[in-house]
Design a protein around this motif. Structure first.
Motif, PDB file in Angstrom:
ATOM      1  N   PRO A  16      24.542 -10.254 -29.409  1.00 20.30           N
ATOM      2  CA  PRO A  16      25.041 -11.303 -30.322  1.00 20.30           C
ATOM      3  C   PRO A  16      25.455 -12.584 -29.628  1.00 20.30           C
ATOM      4  O   PRO A  16      25.332 -13.665 -30.209  1.00 20.30           O
ATOM      5  N   TRP A  17      25.977 -12.486 -28.393  1.00 19.60           N
ATOM      6  CA  TRP A  17      26.452 -13.693 -27.710  1.00 19.60           C
ATOM      7  C   TRP A  17      25.495 -14.167 -26.613  1.00 19.60           C
ATOM      8  O   TRP A  17      25.852 -15.002 -25.789  1.00 19.60           O
ATOM      9  N   ALA A  18      24.263 -13.632 -26.618  1.00 17.19           N
ATOM     10  CA  ALA A  18      23.269 -14.138 -25.671  1.00 17.19           C
ATOM     11  C   ALA A  18      23.057 -15.628 -25.932  1.00 17.19           C
ATOM     12  O   ALA A  18      23.072 -16.074 -27.079  1.00 17.19           O
ATOM     13  N   MET A  19      22.846 -16.381 -24.872  1.00 13.74           N
ATOM     14  CA  MET A  19      22.840 -17.841 -25.003  1.00 13.74           C
ATOM     15  C   MET A  19      21.702 -18.440 -24.181  1.00 13.74           C
ATOM     16  O   MET A  19      21.410 -17.992 -23.074  1.00 13.74           O
ATOM     17  N   VAL A  20      21.081 -19.451 -24.744  1.00 13.89           N
ATOM     18  CA  VAL A  20      20.036 -20.192 -24.046  1.00 13.89           C
ATOM     19  C   VAL A  20      20.683 -21.357 -23.295  1.00 13.89           C
ATOM     20  O   VAL A  20      21.449 -22.134 -23.880  1.00 13.89           O
ATOM     21  N   PHE A  21      20.385 -21.460 -22.001  1.00 17.68           N
ATOM     22  CA  PHE A  21      20.870 -22.564 -21.177  1.00 17.68           C
ATOM     23  C   PHE A  21      19.662 -23.430 -20.805  1.00 17.68           C
ATOM     24  O   PHE A  21      18.932 -23.098 -19.864  1.00 17.68           O
ATOM     25  N   PRO A  22      19.420 -24.526 -21.528  1.00 18.29           N
ATOM     26  CA  PRO A  22      18.252 -25.365 -21.221  1.00 18.29           C
ATOM     27  C   PRO A  22      18.239 -25.855 -19.774  1.00 18.29           C
ATOM     28  O   PRO A  22      17.172 -26.082 -19.206  1.00 18.29           O
ATOM     29  N   GLN A  23      19.435 -26.014 -19.178  1.00 20.60           N
ATOM     30  CA  GLN A  23      19.506 -26.484 -17.791  1.00 20.60           C
ATOM     31  C   GLN A  23      18.820 -25.521 -16.822  1.00 20.60           C
ATOM     32  O   GLN A  23      18.450 -25.903 -15.716  1.00 20.60           O
ATOM     33  N   SER A  24      18.667 -24.257 -17.244  1.00 23.54           N
ATOM     34  CA  SER A  24      18.064 -23.257 -16.359  1.00 23.54           C
ATOM     35  C   SER A  24      16.558 -23.413 -16.253  1.00 23.54           C
ATOM     36  O   SER A  24      15.920 -22.766 -15.413  1.00 23.54           O
ATOM     37  N   GLY A  25      15.986 -24.254 -17.115  1.00 27.77           N
ATOM     38  CA  GLY A  25      14.538 -24.425 -17.118  1.00 27.77           C
ATOM     39  C   GLY A  25      13.821 -23.367 -17.916  1.00 27.77           C
ATOM     40  O   GLY A  25      12.594 -23.272 -17.871  1.00 27.77           O
ATOM     41  N   SER A  26      14.575 -22.548 -18.652  1.00 28.27           N
ATOM     42  CA  SER A  26      13.992 -21.481 -19.453  1.00 28.27           C
ATOM     43  C   SER A  26      14.691 -21.444 -20.807  1.00 28.27           C
ATOM     44  O   SER A  26      15.873 -21.746 -20.918  1.00 28.27           O
ATOM     45  N   LEU A  27      13.943 -21.069 -21.822  1.00 24.83           N
ATOM     46  CA  LEU A  27      14.516 -20.928 -23.165  1.00 24.83           C
ATOM     47  C   LEU A  27      14.761 -19.469 -23.511  1.00 24.83           C
ATOM     48  O   LEU A  27      14.982 -19.141 -24.676  1.00 24.83           O
ATOM     49  N   GLN A  28      14.736 -18.603 -22.523  1.00 25.00           N
ATOM     50  CA  GLN A  28      15.056 -17.200 -22.759  1.00 25.00           C
ATOM     51  C   GLN A  28      16.570 -17.018 -22.782  1.00 25.00           C
ATOM     52  O   GLN A  28      17.307 -17.712 -22.080  1.00 25.00           O
ATOM     53  N   PRO A  29      17.044 -16.083 -23.612  1.00 25.40           N
ATOM     54  CA  PRO A  29      18.496 -15.881 -23.707  1.00 25.40           C
ATOM     55  C   PRO A  29      19.066 -15.297 -22.419  1.00 25.40           C
ATOM     56  O   PRO A  29      18.413 -14.504 -21.731  1.00 25.40           O
ATOM     57  N   ARG A  30      20.294 -15.696 -22.121  1.00 24.45           N
ATOM     58  CA  ARG A  30      20.968 -15.249 -20.915  1.00 24.45           C
ATOM     59  C   ARG A  30      22.398 -14.805 -21.240  1.00 24.45           C
ATOM     60  O   ARG A  30      22.935 -15.144 -22.297  1.00 24.45           O
ATOM     61  N   HIS A  31      22.996 -14.090 -20.310  1.00 22.97           N
ATOM     62  CA  HIS A  31      24.415 -13.771 -20.412  1.00 22.97           C
ATOM     63  C   HIS A  31      25.225 -15.038 -20.118  1.00 22.97           C
ATOM     64  O   HIS A  31      24.943 -15.722 -19.126  1.00 22.97           O
ATOM     65  N   PRO A  32      26.213 -15.361 -20.931  1.00 25.51           N
ATOM     66  CA  PRO A  32      27.113 -16.473 -20.596  1.00 25.51           C
ATOM     67  C   PRO A  32      28.116 -16.007 -19.533  1.00 25.51           C
ATOM     68  O   PRO A  32      29.293 -15.765 -19.807  1.00 25.51           O
ATOM     69  N   SER A  33      27.623 -15.857 -18.325  1.00 29.29           N
ATOM     70  CA  SER A  33      28.407 -15.213 -17.266  1.00 29.29           C
ATOM     71  C   SER A  33      29.664 -16.008 -16.908  1.00 29.29           C
ATOM     72  O   SER A  33      30.639 -15.430 -16.409  1.00 29.29           O
ATOM     73  N   GLN A  34      29.647 -17.314 -17.158  1.00 27.29           N
ATOM     74  CA  GLN A  34      30.860 -18.095 -16.896  1.00 27.29           C
ATOM     75  C   GLN A  34      32.025 -17.579 -17.743  1.00 27.29           C
ATOM     76  O   GLN A  34      33.170 -17.517 -17.276  1.00 27.29           O
ATOM     77  N   LEU A  35      31.718 -17.201 -18.998  1.00 26.39           N
ATOM     78  CA  LEU A  35      32.757 -16.693 -19.889  1.00 26.39           C
ATOM     79  C   LEU A  35      33.167 -15.279 -19.502  1.00 26.39           C
ATOM     80  O   LEU A  35      34.326 -14.896 -19.662  1.00 26.39           O
ATOM     81  N   TYR A  36      32.221 -14.493 -18.993  1.00 18.62           N
ATOM     82  CA  TYR A  36      32.579 -13.164 -18.484  1.00 18.62           C
ATOM     83  C   TYR A  36      33.579 -13.308 -17.337  1.00 18.62           C
ATOM     84  O   TYR A  36      34.576 -12.588 -17.260  1.00 18.62           O
ATOM     85  N   GLN A  37      33.289 -14.251 -16.440  1.00 18.48           N
ATOM     86  CA  GLN A  37      34.180 -14.452 -15.297  1.00 18.48           C
ATOM     87  C   GLN A  37      35.524 -15.034 -15.744  1.00 18.48           C
ATOM     88  O   GLN A  37      36.568 -14.702 -15.170  1.00 18.48           O
ATOM     89  N   PHE A  38      35.500 -15.886 -16.744  1.00 23.31           N
ATOM     90  CA  PHE A  38      36.743 -16.408 -17.320  1.00 23.31           C
ATOM     91  C   PHE A  38      37.625 -15.255 -17.799  1.00 23.31           C
ATOM     92  O   PHE A  38      38.839 -15.231 -17.528  1.00 23.31           O
ATOM     93  N   LEU A  39      37.016 -14.287 -18.475  1.00 19.72           N
ATOM     94  CA  LEU A  39      37.787 -13.174 -19.025  1.00 19.72           C
ATOM     95  C   LEU A  39      38.183 -12.153 -17.963  1.00 19.72           C
ATOM     96  O   LEU A  39      39.310 -11.645 -17.979  1.00 19.72           O
ATOM     97  N   LEU A  40      37.281 -11.850 -17.020  1.00 19.69           N
ATOM     98  CA  LEU A  40      37.550 -10.808 -16.033  1.00 19.69           C
ATOM     99  C   LEU A  40      38.426 -11.310 -14.886  1.00 19.69           C
ATOM    100  O   LEU A  40      39.548 -10.840 -14.686  1.00 19.69           O
ATOM    101  N   GLU A  41      37.904 -12.272 -14.129  1.00 16.84           N
ATOM    102  CA  GLU A  41      38.613 -12.765 -12.945  1.00 16.84           C
ATOM    103  C   GLU A  41      39.807 -13.638 -13.308  1.00 16.84           C
ATOM    104  O   GLU A  41      40.701 -13.847 -12.483  1.00 16.84           O
ATOM    105  N   GLY A  42      39.767 -14.161 -14.548  1.00 19.49           N
ATOM    106  CA  GLY A  42      40.840 -15.042 -14.970  1.00 19.49           C
ATOM    107  C   GLY A  42      41.893 -14.343 -15.799  1.00 19.49           C
ATOM    108  O   GLY A  42      42.961 -13.963 -15.310  1.00 19.49           O
ATOM    109  N   VAL A  43      41.588 -14.114 -17.069  1.00 19.65           N
ATOM    110  CA  VAL A  43      42.586 -13.609 -18.012  1.00 19.65           C
ATOM    111  C   VAL A  43      43.006 -12.179 -17.686  1.00 19.65           C
ATOM    112  O   VAL A  43      44.199 -11.869 -17.576  1.00 19.65           O
ATOM    113  N   LEU A  44      42.031 -11.275 -17.534  1.00 20.81           N
ATOM    114  CA  LEU A  44      42.368  -9.865 -17.277  1.00 20.81           C
ATOM    115  C   LEU A  44      43.119  -9.704 -15.962  1.00 20.81           C
ATOM    116  O   LEU A  44      44.144  -8.999 -15.896  1.00 20.81           O
ATOM    117  N   LEU A  45      42.627 -10.339 -14.903  1.00 19.06           N
ATOM    118  CA  LEU A  45      43.296 -10.223 -13.610  1.00 19.06           C
ATOM    119  C   LEU A  45      44.708 -10.783 -13.678  1.00 19.06           C
ATOM    120  O   LEU A  45      45.640 -10.214 -13.099  1.00 19.06           O
TER     121      LEU A  45
END
Length: 274
Positions: free
Chosen positions: A165-194
Motif C-alpha cells: 500500500p505504501w510503495a512509492m515511485v521516486f522519479p529521481q531514481s530514473g525508474s517508475l517502478q515502485p520502491r520502499h520509502p526507506s527514508q521513512l523506515y529509517q525515520f521510524l526505526l533509527e529515529g522514533v523507535l530508538l
C-alpha cells in the motif's frame, strides 16, 4: 501505489539567499538535541552531579557547538573515505564542497566521538559520562535528517511489490517502478523507535557506559535491518555476503557497543550523583 511528492528542495528564498529544507532539518536536529539534553540533566545520573562540577546549560551549549563541528567534519570525511575514496583522492578539494551533498552517519558519529573526547578533556569530565548524556538525545535528530532525505527524494528504497500500500515511485531514481520509502523506515526505526527505547532505558540508574553501549547496539541493529529496504549506492552496490556498505559499517558498531555495555555492567556501581 504512491508517487513521491516533488518537493522544491529550497524552502525559502530571500533574494539571493536560498534556505534548503535539508538545512532546516539539521537545525531542527540540533534544537531537539538541546531541548532533550536539558531534560536529560534531570535524570538520576546527572541531576546532582558534583564532580568535577555540576552540569549547566552552558555546558550543553558549548558541547553542542563542538558536536556540530564533529558532525559536519566527520560526516563529510566519512562519506569521502567510506563511499567514494577513489574520486576524492583524485579531487581532494571537492571534500570541502559540502553544498554538493554527501554525508555519512558513521563518519559523523566518529567525528562527534572525537569532538566529545576533546570537550571532555578540556572540561576534565569522564568521557563516558558525557556520551551517556548525549546518546538518548541523538535519535530524534537522526529522524529529522531522514525527513530531509525524503523531501529531497534521495536515498530511496529497493524495488517493492506494487501491492504494497505504501510503495512509492521516486522519479529521481530514473525508474517508475515502485520502491520502499526507506527514508521513512529509517525515520521510524533509527529515529522514533530508538529514541523511545533508549530514553526509557536511560531514565533508570545505569552504570556509566551502559547507555552509550545501548545506543551503539540499538542504532547498529536497526540501521542494519533498514538497509535491507534501502537501495545500495550505485557506485558501490552490494559488497561481501550481499551486504551494503551501511550494513558492514554497522557490524563493528554493534560489536563495540555490546563490548562497552558488557564492560560497563561489570565495571562498578551505578552512575549516581556525587
Amino acid at each position: 501505489m504512491l508517487m513521491h511528492p516533488q518537493f522544491d528542495p529550497i524552502a525559502v528564498r530571500l533574494g539571493p539567499l536560498a534556505i534548503h529544507w535539508y538545512g532546516i532539518t539539521y537545525l531542527v536536529a540540533f534544537a531537539l538535541f538541546y531541548l532533550l539534553a536539558t531534560r536529560r540533566l534531570r535524570h538520576p545520573q546527572f541531576a546532582g552531579v558534583a564532580r568535577p562540577a555540576p552540569w549547566t546549560r552552558r555546558d550543553l551549549e558549548d558541547m553542542l557547538f563542538w558536536g556540530v563541528l564533529g558532525v559536519i567534519v566527520g560526516g563529510r570525511l566519512g562519506y569521502s573515505l567510506f563511499y567514494k575514496p577513489a574520486h576524492y583522492a583524485e579531487h581532494p578539494l571537492e571534500i570541502l564542497a559540502i553544498w554538493q551533498g554527501g554525508m555519512s552517519f558513521h563518519g559523523g558519529m566518529l567525528g562527534v566521538i572525537v569532538a566529545l573526547i576533546l570537550w571532555a578533556w578540556r572540561r576534565d569530565r569522564p568521557w563516558l559520562q558525557v556520551t551517556d548524556l548525549v546518546a538518548p538525545c541523538v535519535p530524534l535528530g537522526l529522524a529529522s535528517g531522514r525527513i530531509g532525505n525524503f523531501i529531497n527524494g534521495e536515498l530511496w528504497g529497493r524495488f517493492a511489490s506494487p501491492d504494497l500500500p505504501w510503495a512509492m515511485v521516486f522519479p529521481q531514481s530514473g525508474s517508475l517502478q515502485p520502491r520502499h520509502p526507506s527514508q521513512l523506515y529509517q525515520f521510524l526505526l533509527e529515529g522514533v523507535l530508538l529514541f523511545v527505547l533508549l530514553w526509557l532505558y536511560a531514565r533508570g540508574s545505569r552504570r556509566t557506559g551502559q547507555v552509550s553501549g545501548a545506543f551503539l547496539v540499538g542504532y547498529g541493529v536497526l540501521r542494519f535491518v533498514a538497509e535491507y529496504f534501502r537501495e545500495p549506492d550505485a557506485y558501490l552496490g552490494l559488497l561481501a555476503l550481499g551486504l551494503s556498505m551501511g550494513q558492514w559499517l554497522c557490524v563493528p558498531m554493534v560489536l563495540g557497543g555490546a563490548a562497552l555495555w558488557a564492560w560497563a555492567s561489570r565495571a562498578g556501581a551505578p552512575a549516581r550523583a556525587g
